[in-house]
Design a protein around this motif. Structure first.
Motif, PDB file in Angstrom:
ATOM      1  N   VAL A  43       0.867  -1.172   0.000  1.00 60.51           N
ATOM      2  CA  VAL A  43       0.000   0.000   0.000  1.00 60.51           C
ATOM      3  C   VAL A  43       0.907   1.226   0.000  1.00 60.51           C
ATOM      4  O   VAL A  43       1.847   1.317   0.798  1.00 60.51           O
ATOM      5  N   SER A  44       0.638   2.151  -0.903  1.00 60.28           N
ATOM      6  CA  SER A  44       1.407   3.384  -1.003  1.00 60.28           C
ATOM      7  C   SER A  44       0.727   4.478  -0.193  1.00 60.28           C
ATOM      8  O   SER A  44      -0.473   4.715  -0.343  1.00 60.28           O
ATOM      9  N   VAL A  45       1.497   5.136   0.671  1.00 61.42           N
ATOM     10  CA  VAL A  45       0.958   6.206   1.519  1.00 61.42           C
ATOM     11  C   VAL A  45       1.802   7.457   1.304  1.00 61.42           C
ATOM     12  O   VAL A  45       3.028   7.411   1.414  1.00 61.42           O
ATOM     13  N   THR A  46       1.131   8.568   1.001  1.00 63.48           N
ATOM     14  CA  THR A  46       1.805   9.848   0.849  1.00 63.48           C
ATOM     15  C   THR A  46       1.330  10.778   1.958  1.00 63.48           C
ATOM     16  O   THR A  46       0.132  10.991   2.130  1.00 63.48           O
ATOM     17  N   ILE A  47       2.285  11.308   2.717  1.00 70.72           N
ATOM     18  CA  ILE A  47       1.980  12.278   3.763  1.00 70.72           C
ATOM     19  C   ILE A  47       2.264  13.653   3.170  1.00 70.72           C
ATOM     20  O   ILE A  47       3.410  13.983   2.865  1.00 70.72           O
ATOM     21  N   PHE A  90       3.528  -1.036   4.059  1.00 70.81           N
ATOM     22  CA  PHE A  90       3.229   0.358   3.761  1.00 70.81           C
ATOM     23  C   PHE A  90       4.500   1.020   3.229  1.00 70.81           C
ATOM     24  O   PHE A  90       5.514   1.078   3.924  1.00 70.81           O
ATOM     25  N   VAL A  91       4.436   1.497   2.001  1.00 69.96           N
ATOM     26  CA  VAL A  91       5.532   2.236   1.388  1.00 69.96           C
ATOM     27  C   VAL A  91       5.132   3.698   1.482  1.00 69.96           C
ATOM     28  O   VAL A  91       4.162   4.117   0.853  1.00 69.96           O
ATOM     29  N   THR A  92       5.858   4.468   2.285  1.00 76.07           N
ATOM     30  CA  THR A  92       5.443   5.832   2.600  1.00 76.07           C
ATOM     31  C   THR A  92       6.374   6.862   1.982  1.00 76.07           C
ATOM     32  O   THR A  92       7.552   6.599   1.755  1.00 76.07           O
ATOM     33  N   ALA A  93       5.822   8.035   1.745  1.00 78.98           N
ATOM     34  CA  ALA A  93       6.598   9.193   1.297  1.00 78.98           C
ATOM     35  C   ALA A  93       6.143  10.382   2.126  1.00 78.98           C
ATOM     36  O   ALA A  93       4.987  10.798   2.051  1.00 78.98           O
ATOM     37  N   ASN A  94       7.036  10.905   2.944  1.00 83.39           N
ATOM     38  CA  ASN A  94       6.728  12.074   3.757  1.00 83.39           C
ATOM     39  C   ASN A  94       7.132  13.303   2.954  1.00 83.39           C
ATOM     40  O   ASN A  94       8.311  13.605   2.810  1.00 83.39           O
ATOM     41  N   GLN A  95       6.165  14.022   2.423  1.00 80.16           N
ATOM     42  CA  GLN A  95       6.439  15.187   1.586  1.00 80.16           C
ATOM     43  C   GLN A  95       6.272  16.486   2.366  1.00 80.16           C
ATOM     44  O   GLN A  95       6.084  17.542   1.767  1.00 80.16           O
ATOM     45  N   GLY A  97       7.684  19.110   5.691  1.00 74.46           N
ATOM     46  CA  GLY A  97       8.957  19.607   6.203  1.00 74.46           C
ATOM     47  C   GLY A  97       9.303  19.116   7.599  1.00 74.46           C
ATOM     48  O   GLY A  97      10.314  19.520   8.158  1.00 74.46           O
ATOM     49  N   LYS A  98       8.458  18.256   8.178  1.00 71.31           N
ATOM     50  CA  LYS A  98       8.796  17.743   9.511  1.00 71.31           C
ATOM     51  C   LYS A  98       8.523  16.246   9.597  1.00 71.31           C
ATOM     52  O   LYS A  98       7.674  15.708   8.881  1.00 71.31           O
ATOM     53  N   GLY A  99       9.267  15.587  10.488  1.00 65.19           N
ATOM     54  CA  GLY A  99       9.126  14.146  10.667  1.00 65.19           C
ATOM     55  C   GLY A  99       7.772  13.780  11.241  1.00 65.19           C
ATOM     56  O   GLY A  99       7.137  14.572  11.941  1.00 65.19           O
ATOM     57  N   PRO A 117      11.459  14.042   7.380  1.00 67.22           N
ATOM     58  CA  PRO A 117      10.884  14.976   6.413  1.00 67.22           C
ATOM     59  C   PRO A 117      11.456  14.774   5.018  1.00 67.22           C
ATOM     60  O   PRO A 117      12.650  14.507   4.855  1.00 67.22           O
ATOM     61  N   ASN A 118      10.604  14.894   4.016  1.00 64.90           N
ATOM     62  CA  ASN A 118      10.984  14.757   2.603  1.00 64.90           C
ATOM     63  C   ASN A 118      11.744  13.462   2.340  1.00 64.90           C
ATOM     64  O   ASN A 118      12.712  13.443   1.582  1.00 64.90           O
TER      65      ASN A 118
END
Length: 162
Positions: A43-47, A90-95, A97-99, A117-118
């Motif tokens: 599952v792809s998750v984008t923050i 879960f494959v995540t991408a934190n887009q 500026g903070k953790g 972050p990022n």
């Protein structure tokens, strides 16, 4: 002297014959072909600053449209008759500026490790059937919904799996 050597050779041959007969009797007569466990579902998750995006938003609802191994794309995904939880990666991408950490709430609760972050990140969870809310700790964005169905596909038709 010759008589003694013949007795030793005959005794060794008899021992080898007994060992071969005992070895042939070991093992099961039938070997059941039990279904192999399901391959983990990704599952792809984008923050993002606007909230969480989860793709796909429903898993375990039936055979996957796209199998993980291309050589098996035209072969059926046999179901497993089990109520075991689904292993989800879960494959995540934190887009942002903070953790942050992903917080999964539903029939089973789970929290991911810190996602910088990022940066990307991955973690896995065993999720039983149900509806889940996925939010990012420390952000004010809109949470996402993930539905986990009861379907579990056997990996017995997937080649090159451990």
């Amino acid at each position: 002297m010759v008589h003694g050597r013949a007795r030793v050779a005959g005794g060794g041959a008899l021992a080898a014959l007994i060992l071969a007969l005992v070895g042939a009797g070991c093992g099961a007569e039938s070997h059941p072909n039990e279904p192999r466990p399901a391959v983990s579902t990704r599952v792809s998750v984008t923050i993002g600053n606007g909230g969480i995006v989860v793709k796909p938003s429903a898993i375990g609802m039936g055979p996957e449209k796209h199998q993980q191994l291309p050589q098996n794309q035209n072969h059926p995904q046999p179901p497993i008759k089990t109520k075991a939880p689904l292993n989800v990666v879960f494959v995540t991408a934190n887009q942002t500026g903070k953790g942050s950490k992903l917080v999964i709430r539903g029939p089973h609760q789970e929290t991911s490790p810190q996602i910088n972050p990022n940066s990307p990140g991955t973690f896995s969870a065993e999720l039983p059937t149900g509806s889940y809310t996925i939010a990012a700790a420390g952000t004010h964005g809109t949470p996402a919904t993930l539905k986990v169905g009861p379907f579990r596909a056997s990996s017995q038709n997937d080649l090159l799996l451990p």
